[in-house]
Motif scaffolding. Structure first.
Motif, PDB file in Angstrom:
ATOM      1  N   ASN A 165       0.946  -1.282   0.100  1.00 21.28           N
ATOM      2  CA  ASN A 165      -0.183  -0.066   0.174  1.00 21.28           C
ATOM      3  C   ASN A 165       0.657   1.175   0.237  1.00 21.28           C
ATOM      4  O   ASN A 165       1.883   1.500   0.633  1.00 21.28           O
ATOM      5  CB  ASN A 165      -1.086  -0.143   1.189  1.00 21.28           C
ATOM      6  N   ALA A 166       0.491   2.392  -0.898  1.00 32.15           N
ATOM      7  CA  ALA A 166       1.163   3.417  -1.217  1.00 32.15           C
ATOM      8  C   ALA A 166       1.189   4.360   0.168  1.00 32.15           C
ATOM      9  O   ALA A 166       2.153   4.875   0.688  1.00 32.15           O
ATOM     10  CB  ALA A 166       0.800   4.243  -2.140  1.00 32.15           C
ATOM     11  N   ASP A 167       0.056   4.325   0.832  1.00 35.38           N
ATOM     12  CA  ASP A 167      -0.141   5.079   2.223  1.00 35.38           C
ATOM     13  C   ASP A 167       0.904   4.609   3.448  1.00 35.38           C
ATOM     14  O   ASP A 167       1.377   5.336   4.025  1.00 35.38           O
ATOM     15  CB  ASP A 167      -1.467   5.181   2.773  1.00 35.38           C
ATOM     16  N   ARG A 168       1.083   3.151   3.448  1.00 34.36           N
ATOM     17  CA  ARG A 168       1.919   2.533   4.522  1.00 34.36           C
ATOM     18  C   ARG A 168       3.320   3.042   4.103  1.00 34.36           C
ATOM     19  O   ARG A 168       4.025   3.373   5.249  1.00 34.36           O
ATOM     20  CB  ARG A 168       1.763   1.144   4.306  1.00 34.36           C
ATOM     21  N   ILE A 169       3.790   3.001   2.918  1.00 28.62           N
ATOM     22  CA  ILE A 169       5.225   3.384   2.840  1.00 28.62           C
ATOM     23  C   ILE A 169       5.358   4.969   3.172  1.00 28.62           C
ATOM     24  O   ILE A 169       6.220   5.275   3.698  1.00 28.62           O
ATOM     25  CB  ILE A 169       5.355   3.221   1.484  1.00 28.62           C
ATOM     26  N   LEU A 170       4.324   5.642   2.742  1.00 24.83           N
ATOM     27  CA  LEU A 170       4.352   7.185   2.741  1.00 24.83           C
ATOM     28  C   LEU A 170       4.291   7.491   4.450  1.00 24.83           C
ATOM     29  O   LEU A 170       5.037   8.478   4.885  1.00 24.83           O
ATOM     30  CB  LEU A 170       3.146   8.011   2.365  1.00 24.83           C
ATOM     31  N   ALA A 171       3.640   6.593   5.097  1.00 28.53           N
ATOM     32  CA  ALA A 171       3.515   6.780   6.671  1.00 28.53           C
ATOM     33  C   ALA A 171       5.011   6.517   7.234  1.00 28.53           C
ATOM     34  O   ALA A 171       5.369   7.284   8.349  1.00 28.53           O
ATOM     35  CB  ALA A 171       2.598   5.860   7.228  1.00 28.53           C
ATOM     36  N   SER A 180      -1.881  10.433   9.827  1.00 27.08           N
ATOM     37  CA  SER A 180      -2.731  10.436   8.555  1.00 27.08           C
ATOM     38  C   SER A 180      -2.694   9.332   7.384  1.00 27.08           C
ATOM     39  O   SER A 180      -3.693   8.920   7.067  1.00 27.08           O
ATOM     40  CB  SER A 180      -2.470  11.932   8.020  1.00 27.08           C
ATOM     41  N   HIS A 181      -1.471   9.222   7.193  1.00 27.72           N
ATOM     42  CA  HIS A 181      -1.059   8.327   6.087  1.00 27.72           C
ATOM     43  C   HIS A 181      -1.476   6.782   6.541  1.00 27.72           C
ATOM     44  O   HIS A 181      -2.177   5.707   5.842  1.00 27.72           O
ATOM     45  CB  HIS A 181       0.234   8.273   5.597  1.00 27.72           C
ATOM     46  N   PHE A 182      -1.112   6.453   7.777  1.00 29.55           N
ATOM     47  CA  PHE A 182      -1.459   5.213   8.544  1.00 29.55           C
ATOM     48  C   PHE A 182      -3.160   4.901   8.481  1.00 29.55           C
ATOM     49  O   PHE A 182      -3.669   3.869   8.224  1.00 29.55           O
ATOM     50  CB  PHE A 182      -1.054   5.113   9.798  1.00 29.55           C
ATOM     51  N   GLU A 183      -3.857   6.168   8.947  1.00 27.60           N
ATOM     52  CA  GLU A 183      -5.490   5.858   8.869  1.00 27.60           C
ATOM     53  C   GLU A 183      -5.859   5.707   7.415  1.00 27.60           C
ATOM     54  O   GLU A 183      -6.754   5.047   7.125  1.00 27.60           O
ATOM     55  CB  GLU A 183      -5.926   7.291   9.540  1.00 27.60           C
ATOM     56  N   ASP A 184      -5.252   6.389   6.335  1.00 28.67           N
ATOM     57  CA  ASP A 184      -5.432   6.210   5.001  1.00 28.67           C
ATOM     58  C   ASP A 184      -5.341   4.680   4.693  1.00 28.67           C
ATOM     59  O   ASP A 184      -6.276   3.872   3.905  1.00 28.67           O
ATOM     60  CB  ASP A 184      -5.000   7.195   4.071  1.00 28.67           C
ATOM     61  N   ALA A 185      -4.107   4.324   5.136  1.00 32.67           N
ATOM     62  CA  ALA A 185      -3.965   2.887   4.650  1.00 32.67           C
ATOM     63  C   ALA A 185      -4.746   1.893   5.332  1.00 32.67           C
ATOM     64  O   ALA A 185      -5.361   0.993   4.657  1.00 32.67           O
ATOM     65  CB  ALA A 185      -2.426   2.410   5.190  1.00 32.67           C
ATOM     66  N   LEU A 186      -5.174   1.970   6.449  1.00 31.04           N
ATOM     67  CA  LEU A 186      -6.109   1.019   7.242  1.00 31.04           C
ATOM     68  C   LEU A 186      -7.526   1.092   6.381  1.00 31.04           C
ATOM     69  O   LEU A 186      -7.982   0.043   6.124  1.00 31.04           O
ATOM     70  CB  LEU A 186      -6.164   1.531   8.570  1.00 31.04           C
TER      71      LEU A 186
END
Length: 795
Positions: free
Chosen positions: A702-708, A722-728
């Motif tokens: 997941n892209a957001d997990r990497i960004l987080a 914020s990125h972790f929440e989006d990843a979940l």
């Protein structure tokens, strides 16, 4: 039916298979068809298939053997091959085949040693009809060392010379048997017992080949009528120097290849060349109505007699033989024939015949992945067509470039071909679609590619060419995917798929299915992706196209991975790597599966295989797999391999955004592992536009997990949260449970580090959910990490 004409005679209504753009894909279809035929035939009765004298096989036949051997597991087929190991060296094609076969679990090598003393004794008894004294058996055994051919020839010679009589066997106390330095001398002595006329006839036959026919000799020997010739051949049959083939009357072969070689070696070079010249002339007349199918045989003799006949006929029949080999997917053989034709034309001015040779040579080279050679041949042929104004051949030469690599390397030639077609008002829709593809996957400037593709689309609609429209839309969707425009890619691929029922364009359909799947997985719409995965697999099995079959299997394996179905993922990657052992995308996915379930040793062995391979863009998926393996296992030393692997050459193979982002993704793991805030910031700024999606075409993260994780490395915990929440949210909605479990773990880890009010409680809940998922799915490495962190929390 393409290689056994009797099949089409029995089934006259049998439809011809769909034409494939790629020769290597066509060969895969042929190999798969033969394998399927054998497996199906074995359903009714078990089959034992014996392949004798494999050391005489050509490379395409050995490739077919390797293909069948990988596929017969679970079938009622037993494959037995025999070969003489004295014929092999490291360069022999069979040596490579044996190395590949040794990796198969069901492969067993049985070494046939020399005959024992008891075997030799029994053999002499059967041959002579008398119990031999030990002195005779010991002499034969010691001098021959039990070599079956030597034993057979020595005992047979003793019998022919009248040595094995009852009187000799009883009275002689010692036997001195002089075995010649080589079996040729033994065979020579056998040949000396034949009449001069028989030796002369067999000498001519030996130059014809290991196998020969009565008709061939009848055309070569003027002073014998057919009855007299039959008498001579029957003398050879009685001496077991030759034997009749059971397939058809008048067909013979030497009982051993060394007999043929012995006869040939007795000829002087001049005599041999003159014989080849006579044979070439005679066979040309004999085969007047079947020259194409007999071209390879004629090439052999005209090549040996080139000093007499000159190069013209050698070139003619080399081209014929090369074309026939291409049609039968024997690419190595066609390479030899076309190469010989080119060599014979060396020093001559470029002409249409040479350009045609280069065009077909390029097809063979491309099928064998001889990349630089392919581009050189295409370029030379194109420049000739361009010079003489042959637009049709110039365009056809490049418009069907079938691999991404070819399209990229031929970008300049494609541009010239487009200009040439416009000048001549040539309808170049397919050429424009290929050119647009080339521009789209090699440049960050999508605008120019889109203009070219739009022109191709306009031509298709103006001409009502549905096949071209479907092809162009699929290519455009592929290009959009390379530029990470997933919604645009999905729209165009769906439009292409909607036309599939109107025309027969299997490659366009496969491309559309593949990139629609990539888009839907990336957007988190797994329920919509699954039907495309299933349709692609059905179509790939129908067209028997190796490249697209592996892509279809890869899509199915990725879906299983994303859902945490490891059993299915292992099964599909087994099938994928059986069909294409060097497919790095399938190998990379298999590595990640092995690491997710804790099979680190198995995974590491496959990583070593990846590191030993050479890739272009394909190396990016290998890089991501190595990075993810390091993250899952905590084996930081893997990242050192990754940095070395992603050298500047690999990193600049493609300029398209997808390739750039995937390289940045792989290197992000290095920055995260090392706590390098500066590098993390650079990677973050490049990857930031791709949030709320999955990296699916070459990875499954997941892209957001990497960004987080990057934001956390930079010290920006607010953005990380914020990125972790989006990843979940993304992973829950998509149903990607393994990625959800890792996101929960990484998020909890960050919360424990921050330790604000309520963070430990929130982290505990996340770890419990991650533990539940990892336990359900058997993700042992993640389970161990979660349990460790939970124990720390309790402490």
């Amino acid at each position: 039916a393409e290689i056994v004409s009797d099949v089409r005679n029995q089934l006259p209504d049998l439809q011809k298979p769909a034409q494939l753009d790629s020769p290597d894909q066509a060969r895969f279809r042929l190999f798969d068809s033969i394998t399927t035929f054998l497996k199906t035939a074995s359903h009714r009765n078990p089959i034992v298939l014996v392949l004798d004298d494999l050391h005489w096989s050509d490379r395409p036949s050995l490739m077919l053997l390797q293909f069948i051997a990988r596929e017969i597991s679970g079938s009622r087929l037993l494959l037995i091959g025999t070969y003489r190991d004295v014929e092999l060296n490291r360069q022999h094609p069979l040596a490579e085949t044996l190395g590949e076969l040794s990796r198969e679990r069901l492969f067993e090598r049985v070494v046939l040693r020399g005959l024992t003393f008891g075997d030799v004794t029994r053999f002499i008894q059967v041959t002579s009809g008398f119990e031999p004294p030990q002195s005779l058996a010991r002499a034969v055994h010691s001098q021959t060392e039990g070599n079956p051919l030597f034993v057979t020839e020595v005992v047979r010679l003793l019998a022919q010379e009248g040595e094995l009589t009852a009187q000799n066997i009883q009275e002689r106390e010692s036997w001195e048997i002089r075995v010649p330095e080589g079996v040729r001398e033994v065979l020579g002595r056998r040949l000396n017992r034949l009449s001069q006329r028989c030796n002369e006839t067999l000498t001519i036959a030996s130059v014809v080949g290991r196998e020969f026919t009565l008709g061939q000799l009848d055309n070569l020997i003027d002073d014998l009528n057919q009855d007299m010739l039959l008498d001579v051949l029957e003398e050879g049959l009685a001496a077991r120097v030759i034997e009749e083939l059971p397939t058809m009357a008048g067909f013979y072969q030497f009982t051993h290849a060394l007999i043929q070689e012995t006869l040939i070696d007795e000829l002087s070079l001049t005599r041999r060349v003159r014989l080849h010249a006579r044979i070439a002339d005679a066979l040309e007349v004999l085969y007047a109505n079947e020259l194409e199918s007999r071209a390879a045989e004629l090439v052999h003799h005209f090549a040996q007699a080139e000093t007499i006949h000159g190069p013209e006929k050698l070139i003619r029949y080399s081209i014929m033989a090369g074309n026939t080999a291409l049609e039968n997917y024997a690419y190595e053989e066609s390479l030899t024939h076309f190469g010989r034709a080119l060599d014979s034309k060396e020093g001559q001015d470029m002409d249409g015949e040479t350009a045609a040779i280069l065009r077909n040579l390029a097809r063979a080279q491309a099928s064998l992945f001889l990349e630089s050679e392919t581009v050189e041949s295409v370029t030379r042929a194109f420049e000739y067509y361009e010079t003489v104004g042959d637009v049709a051949n110039a365009v056809t030469l490049v418009e069907n470039a079938h691999s991404v690599w070819e399209v990229r390397q031929l970008a300049g030639i494609l541009g010239r071909a487009v200009n040439l077609a416009r000048t001549a008002s040539y309808p170049a829709g397919r050429l424009l679609s290929t050119y647009g593809f080339s521009l789209g996957i090699t440049s960050t400037d999508l605008g120019t590619a889109e203009k070219v593709l739009q022109s191709a689309l306009d031509i298709s609609r103006a001409e009502n060419d549905i096949a071209l429209e479907m092809r162009t839309l699929a290519i455009w969707g592929h290009v959009d995917g390379f530029h990470i425009k997933w919604r645009d890619a999905l729209e165009k691929c769906q439009q292409s798929i909607s036309l599939a029922h109107l025309v027969e364009e299997p490659v366009a359909a496969m491309r559309a299915y593949t990139w629609a799947t990539n888009a839907l997985i990336s957007l988190g719409q797994s329920d919509r992706a699954q039907p495309h995965v299933d349709d692609a697999l059905v179509l790939s099995q129908a067209i028997r196209d190796l490249y697209w079959h592996t892509r279809a299997l890869n899509g199915k394996a990725r879906m299983a991975y994303l859902m945490g179905d490891w059993v299915e993922a292992l099964k599909i990657t087994d099938e994928l790597l059986s069909a294409a052992p060097q497919d790095n995308a399938g190998l990379s996915l298999r590595v990640i599966v092995e690491y997710q379930i804790g099979n680190f040793d198995e995974g590491r062995e496959r990583i070593d295989r990846l590191l030993n391979q050479q890739f272009g863009l394909a190396g990016v998926s290998a890089a991501i797999c190595i990075a993810m393996a390091a993250r899952i296992s905590g084996q930081a030393e893997l990242l050192e391999h990754l940095v070395t692997y992603l050298n500047p050459t690999v990193r600049t193979v493609y300029n398209a955004p997808l390739a750039i982002s995937l390289v940045e993704l792989a290197l992000s793991f290095v920055a995260i592992q090392n706590g390098d805030a500066g590098s993390a910031s650079n990677h973050y700024s490049i990857l930031r536009p791709h949030g709320n999606s999955m990296y699916s075409s070459e990875g499954v993260i997941n892209a957001d997990r990497i960004l987080a994780l990057l934001a956390r490395t930079m010290g920006n915990l607010s953005d990380a949260q914020s990125h972790f929440e989006d990843a979940l949210t993304f992973c829950r909605n998509a149903g990607y449970r393994p990625e959800l479990a890792w996101s929960l773990h990484d998020y909890a880890d960050m919360l424990l580090e921050r330790d604000n009010a309520g963070d430990p409680e929130k982290a505990t809940a996340m770890l419990e959910e991650a533990l539940q998922i990892s336990t359900d799915l058997g993700m042992r490495p993640l389970m161990e990490r979660v349990l460790s962190k939970r124990d720390i929390l309790k402490a």
